[in-house]
Motif scaffolding. Structure first.
Motif, mmCIF file in Angstrom:
data_model
loop_
_atom_site.group_PDB
_atom_site.id
_atom_site.type_symbol
_atom_site.label_atom_id
_atom_site.label_comp_id
_atom_site.label_asym_id
_atom_site.label_seq_id
_atom_site.Cartn_x
_atom_site.Cartn_y
_atom_site.Cartn_z
ATOM 1 N N GLY A 16 7.802 0.299 -11.896
ATOM 2 C CA GLY A 16 8.885 1.267 -12.007
ATOM 3 C C GLY A 16 10.050 1.403 -11.129
ATOM 4 N N GLN A 17 9.495 0.733 -9.801
ATOM 5 C CA GLN A 17 10.761 0.972 -8.766
ATOM 6 C C GLN A 17 11.366 -0.354 -8.787
ATOM 7 O OE1 GLN A 17 9.365 2.631 -5.129
ATOM 8 N NE2 GLN A 17 7.184 3.430 -5.830
ATOM 9 N N SER A 18 11.310 -0.964 -9.706
ATOM 10 C CA SER A 18 12.267 -2.266 -9.707
ATOM 11 C C SER A 18 13.735 -2.262 -9.555
ATOM 12 C CB SER A 18 11.961 -3.388 -10.841
ATOM 13 O OG SER A 18 12.139 -2.669 -12.078
ATOM 14 N N GLN A 47 16.520 -2.980 9.860
ATOM 15 C CA GLN A 47 15.633 -3.312 11.082
ATOM 16 C C GLN A 47 14.655 -4.536 10.931
ATOM 17 O OE1 GLN A 47 12.153 -2.822 11.460
ATOM 18 N NE2 GLN A 47 12.297 -2.509 13.680
ATOM 19 N N ARG A 48 14.187 -4.610 9.842
ATOM 20 C CA ARG A 48 13.214 -5.835 9.671
ATOM 21 C C ARG A 48 14.194 -7.235 9.685
ATOM 22 N NH1 ARG A 48 10.138 -3.021 4.416
ATOM 23 N NH2 ARG A 48 9.176 -1.405 5.847
ATOM 24 N N VAL A 49 15.241 -7.057 9.362
ATOM 25 C CA VAL A 49 15.975 -8.436 9.413
ATOM 26 C C VAL A 49 16.276 -8.713 10.959
ATOM 27 C CG1 VAL A 49 18.125 -9.592 8.822
ATOM 28 C CG2 VAL A 49 16.616 -8.456 7.036
ATOM 29 N N VAL A 91 8.835 -8.823 1.382
ATOM 30 C CA VAL A 91 8.037 -8.742 -0.114
ATOM 31 C C VAL A 91 7.579 -7.263 0.085
ATOM 32 C CG1 VAL A 91 6.038 -9.146 -1.236
ATOM 33 C CG2 VAL A 91 7.149 -11.036 0.324
ATOM 34 N N TYR A 92 8.301 -6.810 -1.081
ATOM 35 C CA TYR A 92 7.703 -5.138 -1.212
ATOM 36 C C TYR A 92 6.855 -5.079 -2.568
ATOM 37 C CZ TYR A 92 12.125 -4.019 1.078
ATOM 38 O OH TYR A 92 13.117 -4.147 1.944
ATOM 39 N N VAL A 93 5.497 -4.560 -2.502
ATOM 40 C CA VAL A 93 4.846 -4.644 -3.442
ATOM 41 C C VAL A 93 4.688 -3.111 -3.827
ATOM 42 C CG1 VAL A 93 2.340 -5.040 -3.886
ATOM 43 C CG2 VAL A 93 3.317 -6.309 -2.265
ATOM 44 N N SER A 124 0.698 -1.211 0.151
ATOM 45 C CA SER A 124 0.010 0.008 -0.126
ATOM 46 C C SER A 124 0.792 1.387 0.094
ATOM 47 C CB SER A 124 -0.916 0.065 1.029
ATOM 48 O OG SER A 124 -1.847 1.010 1.043
ATOM 49 N N SER A 125 1.322 1.654 0.989
ATOM 50 C CA SER A 125 2.524 2.574 1.342
ATOM 51 C C SER A 125 2.230 3.928 0.610
ATOM 52 C CB SER A 125 3.849 2.125 0.936
ATOM 53 O OG SER A 125 4.057 0.864 1.794
ATOM 54 N N PRO A 126 1.213 4.782 0.807
ATOM 55 C CA PRO A 126 0.928 5.851 0.006
ATOM 56 C C PRO A 126 1.929 7.065 0.813
ATOM 57 C CG PRO A 126 -0.952 5.530 1.429
ATOM 58 C CD PRO A 126 0.028 4.284 1.670
ATOM 59 N N ASN A 127 1.630 8.329 0.166
ATOM 60 C CA ASN A 127 2.433 9.448 0.692
ATOM 61 C C ASN A 127 1.665 10.576 1.346
ATOM 62 O OD1 ASN A 127 4.727 8.228 -0.192
ATOM 63 N ND2 ASN A 127 4.080 8.843 -2.354
ATOM 64 N N ILE A 128 1.986 10.740 2.541
ATOM 65 C CA ILE A 128 1.094 11.747 3.157
ATOM 66 C C ILE A 128 1.163 13.159 2.184
ATOM 67 C CG2 ILE A 128 0.989 13.317 5.175
ATOM 68 C CD1 ILE A 128 0.776 10.282 6.174
ATOM 69 N N THR A 150 17.469 10.182 1.963
ATOM 70 C CA THR A 150 16.747 10.067 1.055
ATOM 71 C C THR A 150 15.930 8.555 1.175
ATOM 72 O OG1 THR A 150 18.354 8.417 -0.253
ATOM 73 C CG2 THR A 150 18.715 10.991 -0.460
ATOM 74 N N TYR A 151 15.079 8.751 0.134
ATOM 75 C CA TYR A 151 14.072 7.337 0.148
ATOM 76 C C TYR A 151 15.314 5.941 0.144
ATOM 77 C CZ TYR A 151 10.551 4.312 -2.105
ATOM 78 O OH TYR A 151 9.576 3.330 -2.408
ATOM 79 N N ASP A 152 16.392 6.097 -0.535
ATOM 80 C CA ASP A 152 17.296 4.872 -0.448
ATOM 81 C C ASP A 152 17.772 4.695 0.805
ATOM 82 O OD1 ASP A 152 16.921 5.304 -3.162
ATOM 83 O OD2 ASP A 152 18.951 6.054 -3.790
ATOM 84 N N ASN A 156 2.751 -0.837 6.422
ATOM 85 C CA ASN A 156 2.587 0.176 5.562
ATOM 86 C C ASN A 156 3.544 1.412 5.572
ATOM 87 O OD1 ASN A 156 1.089 1.964 3.948
ATOM 88 N ND2 ASN A 156 -0.754 2.462 5.240
ATOM 89 N N HIS A 157 4.591 1.398 4.569
ATOM 90 C CA HIS A 157 5.649 2.145 4.644
ATOM 91 C C HIS A 157 5.272 3.444 4.038
ATOM 92 C CE1 HIS A 157 10.086 2.306 4.826
ATOM 93 N NE2 HIS A 157 9.794 3.077 3.777
ATOM 94 N N VAL A 158 4.405 4.249 4.668
ATOM 95 C CA VAL A 158 4.129 5.511 4.187
ATOM 96 C C VAL A 158 5.152 6.755 4.084
ATOM 97 C CG1 VAL A 158 1.590 5.121 4.961
ATOM 98 C CG2 VAL A 158 3.127 6.324 6.512
HETATM 99 N N1 ARG Z 1 5.458 5.352 -0.660
HETATM 100 C C1 ARG Z 1 6.314 5.011 -1.748
HETATM 101 C C2 ARG Z 1 5.562 5.167 -3.225
HETATM 102 O O1 ARG Z 1 4.466 5.912 -3.082
HETATM 103 C C3 ARG Z 1 6.181 3.538 -1.700
HETATM 104 C C4 ARG Z 1 6.939 2.759 -0.648
HETATM 105 C C5 ARG Z 1 7.309 1.238 -1.023
HETATM 106 N N2 ARG Z 1 7.962 0.720 0.149
HETATM 107 C C6 ARG Z 1 9.438 0.786 0.337
HETATM 108 N N3 ARG Z 1 9.940 0.337 1.566
HETATM 109 N N4 ARG Z 1 10.021 1.775 -0.403
HETATM 110 O O2 ARG Z 1 6.045 5.057 -4.132
#
Ligand code: ARG
Length: 674
Positions: free
Chosen positions: A427-429, A410-412, A421-423, A213-217, A399-401, A250-252
């Protein structure tokens, strides 16, 4: 193969291993002596050569023996008892059976191919073993002549008796046709009905983090996020069903420069924000305003940067403003999750601020960071290949990176994830490939971890262009769901269901269809492809659509209702009434049901849920064929039920149970009447 065979293999492997050790020592001795006795060098060399040859042969032999041991022990673990409602993986069971026979027939053949396929025509059995052709080729490469037919006959004679196999026949050039026993299938179907559930295939339990899911605020939650939400939810359901320990995250996007602008703007617009709730319900326009100011007004820009710095230092006043902004978005996200019945824990980028500071130091001390025009970057596998990660920007920010590096660690390390699993959209592959490489280089993950990027294609409108409203704006997800509800109701009214169903039932059916069809349209397309969002297509009641399947399901359940048999009575009936599978359509349907665990295993491999949708469609079609050809109930001219075929009612119920399980994995909510 028996326990004694297993022991025998272990013994032989041990002996071979000891011989190899001895040979190694001999070689060493010879080489050492060769260094001093240079006059006899030639002889020593040939002796070493011979021994080395011998060594290679023995190693090869050892590998074969080890494989035999492996096959034997996995067979011992893998074959579950047949009196439970755990469906067995018939593919696995047959593969083990034939692997064993092939190894017994050709013990010297390294890695013999074991191919088991579903037979296309019932005349040729239910499954087929097609290994004989490739084995014949492998043998001829070794100078051994054996026709595929001969190979097949030899293998056949070495197949042990199995509770699953009735008989074997050799056909054509060397296919071994496998005819299944019906008894174990009958028992399985009965126990499904008795317990009213289907237990998952036995799986080794893993700790899995699913980041979806992970939308952006403050930014739009777009259809891409809807896809991630739907696919992610379904993956979680599947993994949980298989018994894994799943953490849904949810990695918002709730951290970074844009929050500086938002907070600075909030301070100007609503100075009393800490005592009064400001009306920023339209966070999006608020975001646009702040962005415009950021670009035009240097004083504002400087203040926005100040706010980011303060935010990252957790200044209480600034944190309060930030929370306020996040809450507005959060409420919107939550509404969507509730409507779609999605469970997820919010753990956004902000959670990793401290972890980012730590990982940067960590990477720096390991010498993995490189200066690049003021930035600090990290390469994946090797320097200068692909795209590097920017770990620190030239202004010192993360950054995002950086946040993904911190998060994977942290997860490991803290969540003990074996599998992540990242969904996200495809485009982010590149980002995720780089993440995996960097995490390996930094020794955060090792071979024992499984990391998947579940990418997906973009959603298109019916004009085959990026999905947009008529005026060219991004489609609001809540509007999309509302439209789904409206269209679903229209479909029901067109079919005059309002005349049959109560108001309450109609409402439930409406939601089931609306949300079901949106989810199913997404899941039933190969996620790697883009897909066209079309309400007209997804609401069709023919073909592989949610509507067709949901109707099919209600029809199955209505059979027993028409016969006046309750589900409780069916359960009881399953105790005493045997199931018969004599009619070819009964047997065909039963075999489709038997495939369920194999379908799940295939999905687990590449996390493609459209396999499950295809399977649902296959069940629906096999059921229709069965229903059209096999009377379940017979009625007289007055439309009164005069005869009930209990065995067939039980088959129908077993079908409904598997169907229900599939729906649950897909997040579809079937209704008993629609
Ligand atoms: N917030 C990102 C987007 O809208 C997705 C985040 C996916 N998860 C991650 N760990 N990068 O594109």
């Amino acid at each position: 193969m028996s326990q004694t065979n297993l022991e025998k293999y272990h013994k032989r492997a041990e002996i071979a291993e000891r011989e190899i050790e001895k040979l190694k020592r001999d070689i060493q001795l010879l080489q050492d002596s060769g260094l001093t006795m240079s006059n006899d060098m030639e002889n020593v060399d040939t002796d070493v050569g011979k021994l080395e040859q011998e060594n290679i042969k023995l190693k090869h032999r050892l590998a074969i023996l080890k494989r035999a041991v492996e096959a034997e022990s996995s067979k011992n673990n893998a074959v579950p008892s047949i009196d439970s409602n755990t469906l067995i993986s018939i593919q696995d069971a047959l593969s083990h059976l034939f692997k064993e026979a092939i190894i017994a027939t050709y013990p010297d053949l390294p890695d013999p191919p074991v191919t088991i396929a579903i037979a296309g025509n019932p005349k040729f059995g239910d499954y087929q073993c097609n290994s004989a052709m490739s084995i014949s080729k492998l043998l001829s490469a070794q100078g051994i002549k054996a026709s595929p037919y001969d190979v097949a006959s030899k293998i056949q004679s070495n197949v042990s008796p199995s509770p699953y196999v009735e008989k074997l026949e050799i056909a054509g050039a060397g296919f071994i046709n496998i005819f299944l026993k019906q008894d174990f299938v009958k028992i399985l179907l009965s126990s499904l009905v008795k317990t009213a559930k289907v237990l998952p295939p036995v799986t080794e339990k893993k700790r899995v983090v699913v980041d979806f899911s992970s939308p952006n605020i403050a930014k739009e939650m777009h259809v891409g996020h809807l896809r991630s939400t739907i696919i992610g939810e379904s993956i979680c359901r599947l993994l949980e069903y298989l018994g894994h320990d799943v953490l849904r995250l949810n990695h918002v996007g709730d951290w970074g420069t844009q929050f500086g602008m938002l907070i600075a703007h909030l301070q100007d617009k609503f100075p009393n924000y800490s005592t009064e709730s400001p009306p920023i319900s339209d966070l999006q326009s608020f975001y646009k305003e702040s962005k415009a100011r950021f670009e035009e007004d240097t004083e504002f820009k400087a203040r926005a940067y100040e706010c980011v710095v303060k935010l990252q230092k957790f200044d209480p006043e600034i944190i309060k403003a930030w929370q306020l902004i996040c809450d507005v978005s959060r409420k919107d996200f939550q509404k969507l999750y509730e409507r779609l019945d999605v469970k997820i824990i919010e753990r956004g980028e902000s959670f990793y601020q401290k972890h980012m500071e730590t990982i940067v130091k960590d990477l720096e001390s390991k010498g993995l960071l490189e200066e690049d025009e003021g930035r600090k970057i990290m390469w994946g596998e090797e320097p200068n290949v692909g795209v590097p990660f920017t770990i620190i920007k030239s202004d010192g920010g993360f950054t995002y990176d950086t946040s993904d590096m911190a998060a994977i660690k942290q997860r490991v390390e803290e969540e003990n994830a074996d599998w992540i699993v990242y969904v996200t959209d495809a485009g982010q592959s590149v980002h995720f490939q780089t993440l995996i490489k960097c995490a390996k280089r930094a020794k955060i993950i090792t071979e024992k971890h499984r990391i998947d990027h579940v990418g997906f294609g973009v959603v298109l409108g019916e004009d085959n262009k990026k999905f947009k409203t008529r005026s060219g704006d991004t489609v609001k997800l809540s509007d999309l769901l509302d439209e789904g509800l409206r269209r679903a109701m229209q479909t029901l009214l067109d079919k005059e269901r309002d005349k049959v169903l109560t108001k309450e039932e109609l409402k439930i059916a409406q939601k089931s269809i609306a949300y079901g069809c949106i989810k199913y349209a997404d899941l039933s397309h190969n996620r790697n492809h883009e897909y066209v969002f079309s309400f007209d297509k997804m609401l069709e009641d023919k073909g592989n659509t949610a509507v067709y399947l949901l109707y099919n399901f209600t029809r199955i359940r209505s059979i027993a209702r028409t016969a006046n048999v309750s589900q409780e009575e069916l359960k009881k009936a399953a105790e005493t009434n045997p199931i018969t599978l004599d009619h070819p359509k009964e047997w065909k349907l039963a075999k489709v049901l038997l495939k369920f665990p194999d379908v799940l295993q295939k999905i687990v491999k590449d996390l493609c849920l459209h396999y499950l949708c295809e399977y649902c469609y296959e069940i629906a079609c096999a059921f229709s064929e069965f229903y059209d050809n096999c009377y379940c109930i017979e009625k007289n001219q007055l439309n009164e039920v005069v005869k009930v075929n209990i065995s067939r009612l039980l088959i129908a119920e077993a079908t409904a149970i598997i169907f229900e399980q599939c729906f649950d994995l897909l997040g579809l909510k079937p209704v008993s009447r629609m």
